[in-house]
Motif scaffolding. Structure first.
Motif, PDB file in Angstrom:
ATOM      1  N   SER A 104      21.049  -4.054  -5.189  1.00 13.09           N
ATOM      2  CA  SER A 104      21.505  -3.395  -6.417  1.00 13.09           C
ATOM      3  C   SER A 104      20.680  -2.151  -6.763  1.00 13.09           C
ATOM      4  O   SER A 104      20.970  -1.485  -7.748  1.00 13.09           O
ATOM      5  N   GLY A 105      19.637  -1.871  -5.971  1.00 15.77           N
ATOM      6  CA  GLY A 105      18.848  -0.663  -6.183  1.00 15.77           C
ATOM      7  C   GLY A 105      17.556  -0.849  -6.950  1.00 15.77           C
ATOM      8  O   GLY A 105      16.825   0.110  -7.180  1.00 15.77           O
ATOM      9  N   GLU A 106      17.242  -2.081  -7.357  1.00 12.71           N
ATOM     10  CA  GLU A 106      15.999  -2.331  -8.083  1.00 12.71           C
ATOM     11  C   GLU A 106      14.822  -2.363  -7.104  1.00 12.71           C
ATOM     12  O   GLU A 106      14.938  -2.875  -5.996  1.00 12.71           O
ATOM     13  N   VAL A 107      13.694  -1.827  -7.543  1.00 12.61           N
ATOM     14  CA  VAL A 107      12.494  -1.803  -6.707  1.00 12.61           C
ATOM     15  C   VAL A 107      11.967  -3.220  -6.535  1.00 12.61           C
ATOM     16  O   VAL A 107      11.897  -3.986  -7.492  1.00 12.61           O
ATOM     17  N   ARG A 108      11.602  -3.567  -5.304  1.00 16.59           N
ATOM     18  CA  ARG A 108      11.039  -4.889  -5.007  1.00 16.59           C
ATOM     19  C   ARG A 108       9.556  -4.887  -5.370  1.00 16.59           C
ATOM     20  O   ARG A 108       8.682  -4.810  -4.511  1.00 16.59           O
ATOM     21  N   SER A 109       9.267  -4.950  -6.648  1.00 18.61           N
ATOM     22  CA  SER A 109       7.884  -4.852  -7.117  1.00 18.61           C
ATOM     23  C   SER A 109       7.028  -6.037  -6.680  1.00 18.61           C
ATOM     24  O   SER A 109       5.814  -5.906  -6.572  1.00 18.61           O
ATOM     25  N   GLU A 110       7.641  -7.186  -6.419  1.00 25.61           N
ATOM     26  CA  GLU A 110       6.859  -8.339  -5.971  1.00 25.61           C
ATOM     27  C   GLU A 110       6.230  -8.079  -4.604  1.00 25.61           C
ATOM     28  O   GLU A 110       5.108  -8.507  -4.333  1.00 25.61           O
ATOM     29  N   ILE A 111       6.930  -7.357  -3.741  1.00 25.10           N
ATOM     30  CA  ILE A 111       6.376  -6.998  -2.436  1.00 25.10           C
ATOM     31  C   ILE A 111       5.265  -5.964  -2.614  1.00 25.10           C
ATOM     32  O   ILE A 111       4.188  -6.083  -2.028  1.00 25.10           O
ATOM     33  N   LEU A 112       5.520  -4.963  -3.446  1.00 20.55           N
ATOM     34  CA  LEU A 112       4.515  -3.927  -3.684  1.00 20.55           C
ATOM     35  C   LEU A 112       3.276  -4.504  -4.363  1.00 20.55           C
ATOM     36  O   LEU A 112       2.160  -4.064  -4.093  1.00 20.55           O
ATOM     37  N   GLN A 113       3.451  -5.493  -5.239  1.00 19.14           N
ATOM     38  CA  GLN A 113       2.312  -6.129  -5.893  1.00 19.14           C
ATOM     39  C   GLN A 113       1.416  -6.813  -4.871  1.00 19.14           C
ATOM     40  O   GLN A 113       0.193  -6.714  -4.943  1.00 19.14           O
ATOM     41  N   LEU A 114       1.998  -7.485  -3.903  1.00 15.80           N
ATOM     42  CA  LEU A 114       1.209  -8.146  -2.856  1.00 15.80           C
ATOM     43  C   LEU A 114       0.464  -7.126  -2.005  1.00 15.80           C
ATOM     44  O   LEU A 114      -0.673  -7.357  -1.590  1.00 15.80           O
ATOM     45  N   ILE A 115       1.091  -5.987  -1.728  1.00 15.29           N
ATOM     46  CA  ILE A 115       0.418  -4.931  -0.965  1.00 15.29           C
ATOM     47  C   ILE A 115      -0.739  -4.364  -1.781  1.00 15.29           C
ATOM     48  O   ILE A 115      -1.838  -4.152  -1.257  1.00 15.29           O
ATOM     49  N   ALA A 116      -0.517  -4.131  -3.067  1.00 18.51           N
ATOM     50  CA  ALA A 116      -1.567  -3.593  -3.932  1.00 18.51           C
ATOM     51  C   ALA A 116      -2.765  -4.535  -3.997  1.00 18.51           C
ATOM     52  O   ALA A 116      -3.904  -4.087  -4.049  1.00 18.51           O
ATOM     53  N   ASN A 118      -3.623  -6.553  -1.628  1.00 23.25           N
ATOM     54  CA  ASN A 118      -4.014  -6.800  -0.236  1.00 23.25           C
ATOM     55  C   ASN A 118      -3.738  -8.251   0.172  1.00 23.25           C
ATOM     56  O   ASN A 118      -4.493  -8.852   0.907  1.00 23.25           O
ATOM     57  N   GLN A 119      -2.649  -8.807  -0.295  1.00 24.50           N
ATOM     58  CA  GLN A 119      -2.220 -10.151   0.085  1.00 24.50           C
ATOM     59  C   GLN A 119      -1.039 -10.042   1.045  1.00 24.50           C
ATOM     60  O   GLN A 119       0.026 -10.602   0.821  1.00 24.50           O
ATOM     61  N   ILE A 120      -1.257  -9.327   2.122  1.00 28.85           N
ATOM     62  CA  ILE A 120      -0.149  -9.010   3.026  1.00 28.85           C
ATOM     63  C   ILE A 120       0.358 -10.217   3.808  1.00 28.85           C
ATOM     64  O   ILE A 120       1.490 -10.206   4.279  1.00 28.85           O
ATOM     65  N   ASP A 121      -0.452 -11.273   3.903  1.00 30.85           N
ATOM     66  CA  ASP A 121       0.008 -12.457   4.618  1.00 30.85           C
ATOM     67  C   ASP A 121       1.053 -13.246   3.830  1.00 30.85           C
ATOM     68  O   ASP A 121       1.713 -14.125   4.366  1.00 30.85           O
ATOM     69  N   SER A 122       1.252 -12.926   2.564  1.00 25.25           N
ATOM     70  CA  SER A 122       2.242 -13.623   1.730  1.00 25.25           C
ATOM     71  C   SER A 122       3.579 -12.892   1.655  1.00 25.25           C
ATOM     72  O   SER A 122       4.487 -13.343   0.967  1.00 25.25           O
ATOM     73  N   ILE A 123       3.715 -11.776   2.344  1.00 25.25           N
ATOM     74  CA  ILE A 123       4.909 -10.943   2.222  1.00 25.25           C
ATOM     75  C   ILE A 123       6.084 -11.443   3.054  1.00 25.25           C
ATOM     76  O   ILE A 123       7.233 -11.326   2.639  1.00 25.25           O
ATOM     77  N   ASP A 124       5.825 -12.021   4.209  1.00 24.66           N
ATOM     78  CA  ASP A 124       6.891 -12.382   5.156  1.00 24.66           C
ATOM     79  C   ASP A 124       8.020 -13.198   4.535  1.00 24.66           C
ATOM     80  O   ASP A 124       9.189 -12.979   4.836  1.00 24.66           O
ATOM     81  N   SER A 125       7.701 -14.117   3.669  1.00 19.56           N
ATOM     82  CA  SER A 125       8.742 -14.967   3.083  1.00 19.56           C
ATOM     83  C   SER A 125       9.654 -14.206   2.119  1.00 19.56           C
ATOM     84  O   SER A 125      10.728 -14.680   1.781  1.00 19.56           O
ATOM     85  N   LEU A 126       9.243 -13.008   1.678  1.00 25.53           N
ATOM     86  CA  LEU A 126      10.034 -12.224   0.732  1.00 25.53           C
ATOM     87  C   LEU A 126      10.963 -11.213   1.395  1.00 25.53           C
ATOM     88  O   LEU A 126      11.858 -10.671   0.748  1.00 25.53           O
ATOM     89  N   ILE A 127      10.760 -10.966   2.677  1.00 35.41           N
ATOM     90  CA  ILE A 127      11.534  -9.943   3.391  1.00 35.41           C
ATOM     91  C   ILE A 127      12.983 -10.406   3.556  1.00 35.41           C
ATOM     92  O   ILE A 127      13.254 -11.517   4.001  1.00 35.41           O
ATOM     93  N   VAL A 140       2.547  -1.131   4.570  1.00 37.19           N
ATOM     94  CA  VAL A 140       1.337  -1.931   4.765  1.00 37.19           C
ATOM     95  C   VAL A 140       0.346  -1.211   5.675  1.00 37.19           C
ATOM     96  O   VAL A 140      -0.858  -1.216   5.410  1.00 37.19           O
ATOM     97  N   SER A 141       0.836  -0.576   6.718  1.00 42.31           N
ATOM     98  CA  SER A 141      -0.076   0.096   7.659  1.00 42.31           C
ATOM     99  C   SER A 141      -0.812   1.265   7.023  1.00 42.31           C
ATOM    100  O   SER A 141      -1.899   1.628   7.463  1.00 42.31           O
ATOM    101  N   ALA A 142      -0.259   1.847   5.966  1.00 39.97           N
ATOM    102  CA  ALA A 142      -0.896   2.986   5.301  1.00 39.97           C
ATOM    103  C   ALA A 142      -1.506   2.606   3.957  1.00 39.97           C
ATOM    104  O   ALA A 142      -1.870   3.482   3.179  1.00 39.97           O
TER     105      ALA A 142
END
Length: 152
Positions: A104-116, A118-127, A140-142
Motif C-alpha cells: 500500500s506504499g507505507e514505509v516498513r519502519s519495523e525493518i528500518l528500526q531493526l537496522i538502526a 543493529n539487530q539485523i539478525d531479526s530482520i529475516d522473518s519480516l521480509i 544493511v550493508s551500508a
C-alpha cells in the motif's frame, strides 16, 4: 525503588508534561519529526524516516534514513538540517535509493528500526519478497550503526 519510580513519573509526566516514551526522551518526540520534515524539504530528497536507537553517549540517538538521489551525500544533508535553528542533526544519516514499503506504499519502519538498532539478525522473518530482501540487504550493508546492541 517503587517510590523513586513514582517520583520520576510525577516529575517528568506531571510537572514537566514530558512523555519520555519509555526512556527515549524528548528528542524522539520533538526533534525527530522536525528533522524528518527538514530533510523532506530538501529538493533532492523523496522521503525521510527518523528513528530512535539506544546510544551510550546520547542516551537516545536518532538515525535518519533518507530516500533520494544517489548523488546526495551525508555532509550536505547534515548541513541542510543544521540550517534549521530548531533541530540538531541525527547521530546517523544514511542515504538510500529506496525505502522498504508495503504494497500500500507505507514505509516498513519495523525493518528500518531493526537496522538502526543493529539487530539485523531479526530482520529475516519480516521480509515479504525477494525484491525486498535485496533492497534490505543493500541498506544493511551500508548501515552506519555498527555498535553491538548488547553493549551500548
Amino acid at each position: 525503588m517503587a517510590t523513586g519510580k513514582r517520583l520520576y513519573y510525577w516529575v517528568t509526566r506531571g510537572v514537566l508534561r514530558v512523555s519520555d516514551r519509555e526512556g527515549a526522551g524528548t528528542r524522539l518526540v520533538h526533534d525527530a519529526p522536525r528533522i524528518a520534515a527538514r530533510l523532506r524539504a530538501h529538493p533532492e530528497v523523496r522521503d525521510a524516516v527518523v528513528l530512535a536507537f539506544p546510544d551510550r553517549r546520547a542516551g537516545t540517538g536518532l538515525y535518519a534514513f533518507v530516500e533520494g538521489d544517489p548523488a546526495l551525500n551525508e555532509r550536505s544533508l547534515r548541513g541542510f538540517v543544521a540550517g534549521d535553528a530548531g533541530a540538531s542533526p541525527p547521530e546517523h544519516l544514511q542515504v538510500i535509493e529506496q525505502l522498504p514499503r508495503t504494497a500500500s506504499g507505507e514505509v516498513r519502519s519495523e525493518i528500518l528500526q531493526l537496522i538502526a538498532m543493529n539487530q539485523i539478525d531479526s530482520i529475516d522473518s519480516l521480509i515479504a519478497s525477494e525484491q525486498e530482501r535485496a533492497l534490505v540487504a543493500r541498506i544493511v550493508s551500508a548501515r552506519c550503526n555498527l555498535r553491538d546492541r548488547f553493549a551500548f
